[in-house]
Scaffold this active site. Structure first.
Site, PDB file in Angstrom:
ATOM      1  N   ASP A  75     -48.133-122.597 -14.303  1.00  0.00           N
ATOM      2  CA  ASP A  75     -47.749-124.021 -14.712  1.00  0.00           C
ATOM      3  C   ASP A  75     -47.649-124.693 -13.450  1.00  0.00           C
ATOM      4  OD1 ASP A  75     -46.882-125.470 -16.875  1.00  0.00           O
ATOM      5  OD2 ASP A  75     -45.118-125.735 -15.713  1.00  0.00           O
ATOM      6  N   ASP A  91     -41.269-115.229 -32.526  1.00  0.00           N
ATOM      7  CA  ASP A  91     -40.875-114.494 -31.463  1.00  0.00           C
ATOM      8  C   ASP A  91     -41.895-113.360 -31.277  1.00  0.00           C
ATOM      9  OD1 ASP A  91     -40.862-113.004 -33.805  1.00  0.00           O
ATOM     10  OD2 ASP A  91     -38.806-113.381 -34.438  1.00  0.00           O
ATOM     11  N   ASP A 127     -42.753-115.744 -36.917  1.00  0.00           N
ATOM     12  CA  ASP A 127     -41.447-115.290 -36.816  1.00  0.00           C
ATOM     13  C   ASP A 127     -40.826-114.226 -37.648  1.00  0.00           C
ATOM     14  OD1 ASP A 127     -38.478-115.498 -36.579  1.00  0.00           O
ATOM     15  OD2 ASP A 127     -38.336-117.234 -38.396  1.00  0.00           O
ATOM     16  N   ASP A 137     -35.410-116.890 -38.121  1.00  0.00           N
ATOM     17  CA  ASP A 137     -34.499-117.948 -37.689  1.00  0.00           C
ATOM     18  C   ASP A 137     -35.062-119.069 -37.562  1.00  0.00           C
ATOM     19  OD1 ASP A 137     -35.980-117.210 -35.520  1.00  0.00           O
ATOM     20  OD2 ASP A 137     -34.164-116.948 -34.102  1.00  0.00           O
ATOM     21  N   GLU A 190     -53.149-124.086 -13.964  1.00  0.00           N
ATOM     22  CA  GLU A 190     -52.921-125.394 -14.607  1.00  0.00           C
ATOM     23  C   GLU A 190     -52.987-126.519 -13.787  1.00  0.00           C
ATOM     24  OE1 GLU A 190     -50.023-128.199 -17.528  1.00  0.00           O
ATOM     25  OE2 GLU A 190     -49.306-127.037 -15.966  1.00  0.00           O
TER      26      GLU A 190
END
Length: 559
Positions: free
Chosen positions: A222, A44, A36, A40, A283
């Protein structure tokens, strides 16, 4: 001279017949839990960029990023509202481009997660569908149906959501009256697209080109066994003993339908128009290895996750069977087998391999789970399992933090959990939060170096200080050192492109094989096993003189 993306790609193109994805070790990054940079509490893209040198040092060939596209984050980004933009919590498109360029400069390819089965309910198309009338082109992009019962008050069929509860949600029409129902295999905030709709298919081909034009090396797809639903949407009750699908491939009306292969042939053609051997990885949860191999025929996907290997028990005979079957079935369609032990949807294998009770996929583990794992045994087995896996021919996937030996986080407070599964089952299933906790980089830093502020979207356990990367990097006995050694030796001996030859004479509780110039022996039994003569290159745990203890794997230079 200015370095461009095309310069980077020129160094990444494989010779014909030796595509990179056939032998690659691919590292999964779950962006919100990796690093990060903003502080926050959510990881990211700049955080990924900051650790690219660590990934190069680890020795991986590619990274796969779980969804970072714009999303309301009802399912941690697997509910996409805009497929062509970066969610602000992860950064910007410029941040993505910088990460991609940095990875390519280091010889690391980048795979992007794509979620085509469903969108977020905040996607502009779904918002248009809610405002439109039944039978409209806007609703035809999704699966809307009239209800049953006297006044349409009952859902169109009896399907149950993967996340628990029903698979249908009734809408309120523009005039305020109860209206049609829409299908959501997962959460109600994730409406399923209708993939018989040409507009949907054209839109996703364009989305592929958007990211390919930016320079990505491929896509992890996915729910690749979903998308197409059986005509008529017939009732179906899953078999409790039917595995992750709930039944055979020809029985489940929303999984593994033949029409989905037409979609992947279209996508294959899109990628084939680009240089650099761009790849698709499915997947696809299917009942058998042979059925999964149908997803990687020469004109479809390039890879499919080998979930049968992941789900195999800690048992020598069972592992020999699944390895042999995988190599044979994938080779029969001209594809490499993949190997995987952990990801963002399953209990981390440092815990899963030491569970002593049944644990269905997606259920997770928590304080009340029976048969909770012994952490010492779990890590010992995990190190042995990875040492076995990385010696196999084909491509391997690693999940962030497994190189640190991270276990599943079991004791998350109830009020900290965020997985939709937890809420939709009223706490009966813990879900996947335990494998998604932000990983530790620095033992004595805030949030263990995940950021500089100490914020963390899921709480990190205190014992993770001892597992932080900076603690392990110079420790010759650490799990991180083991992974770095395995990956370096795998690359040096080109094990991914090798051939497996089973070795006899070691007993039923041992998996033993040769891959090129390497002998691999893994002991699953209770007693130690005599080792053959030869130089021991790597051992997953301490040896007992010239003997291999239980739950240990060794790599030996072949004579």
């Amino acid at each position: 001279m200015t370095f461009t993306q095309e310069d980077a790609r020129a160094d990444l193109v494989a010779a014909p017949g030796s595509e990179w994805w056939r032998t690659a070790v691919i590292y999964q990054i779950y962006p919100r839990s990796f690093a990060d940079a903003s502080g926050d509490g959510l990881g990211d893209l700049p955080g990924v960029t900051a650790h690219l040198d660590d990934l190069k040092d680890l020795g991986v060939d590619a990274i796969w990023l779980s969804p970072f596209q714009r999303s309301p984050q009802k399912d941690a980004g697997y509910d996409v509202a805009d497929y062509r933009d970066v969610d602000p919590i992860f950064g910007t498109l410029a941040d993505f481009d910088a990460m991609l360029a940095g990875a390519h400069e280091r010889g690391i390819r980048v795979i992007v997660d794509l979620v085509p089965n469903h969108s977020s309910d905040q996607h502009v198309w779904f918002q248009e569908a809610l405002k439109a009338a039944p039978g409209s082109p806007e609703r035809a992009r999704y699966i809307f149906r009239d209800g049953t019962g006297e006044n349409g008050e009952l859902p169109p069929n009896n399907w149950e959501s993967v996340f628990g509860g029903g698979m249908w949600k009734r809408v309120t029409e523009a005039d305020g009256t109860p209206g049609q129902w829409y299908l959501h295999i997962f959460d109600e905030t994730q409406p399923d697209f209708d993939w018989t709709n040409d507009e949907v298919r054209a839109e996703f081909r364009d989305i592929l080109r958007f990211w390919l034009d930016r320079g990505v090396d491929g896509f992890r797809v996915d729910v690749a066994h979903g998308l197409i639903k059986a005509e008529g949407l017939p009732d179906f009750t899953p078999d409790p003993d039917g595995g992750s699908m709930g039944g055979d491939a020809d029985e489940v009306p929303y999984w593994g339908q033949p029409g989905v292969h037409e979609v992947w042939r279209e996508w294959h053609e899109v990628l084939a128009a680009y240089d650099g051997d761009r790849a698709l990885c499915a997947e696809a949860w299917l009942p058998t290895v042979a059925q999964t191999a149908l997803w990687v025929r020469p004109d479809e996907m390039h890879q499919a996750f080998n979930f049968h290997y992941l789900e195999t028990a800690w048992d020598a005979a069972a592992l020999r069977d699944v390895i042999g079957e995988s190599l044979a079935e994938y080779a029969a369609v001209g594809a490499p087998s993949t190997w995987v032990l952990s990801n963002h949807d399953v209990v981390r294998h440092a815990s899963r391999l030491a569970l002593t009770a049944e644990n269905p996929q997606g259920a997770g583990i928590g304080p009340k789970t029976p048969g909770k794992p012994d952490p010492v045994k779990g890590l010992h087995r995990a190190r042995a399992a990875t040492s076995l896996m990385l010696a196999l021919p084909g491509s391997s996937y690693l999940y962030q933090g497994e190189e640190l030996g991270l276990p599943e986080v079991i004791d998350l407070p109830d009020d900290a959990r965020q997985d939709p599964t937890w809420f939709r089952t009223n706490g009966e299933r813990y879900g996947r939060d335990g494998c998604r906790v932000p990983i530790p980089w620095t033992a004595d830093a805030p949030a263990y170096g995940f950021n500089t502020t100490g914020e963390s979207w899921l709480p990190q356990p205190a014992e993770w200080a001892d597992l932080a990367r900076d603690v392990q990097v110079d420790d010759p006995s650490s799990t991180l050192t083991l992974y770095r050694s395995l990956l370096a030796e795998r690359r040096a001996r080109n094990l991914g492109a090798g051939e497996l030859e089973w070795l006899d004479g070691y007993g039923d509780d041992v998996v033993a094989f040769r891959n090129g110039s390497l002998l691999v022996i893994a002991n699953f039994g209770d007693g130690a096993v005599e080792l053959p003569a030869g130089e021991v290159l790597i051992a997953s745990g301490p040896l007992d003189g010239e003997r291999l203890p239980t739950d240990t794997t060794v790599w030996i230079a072949a004579a």
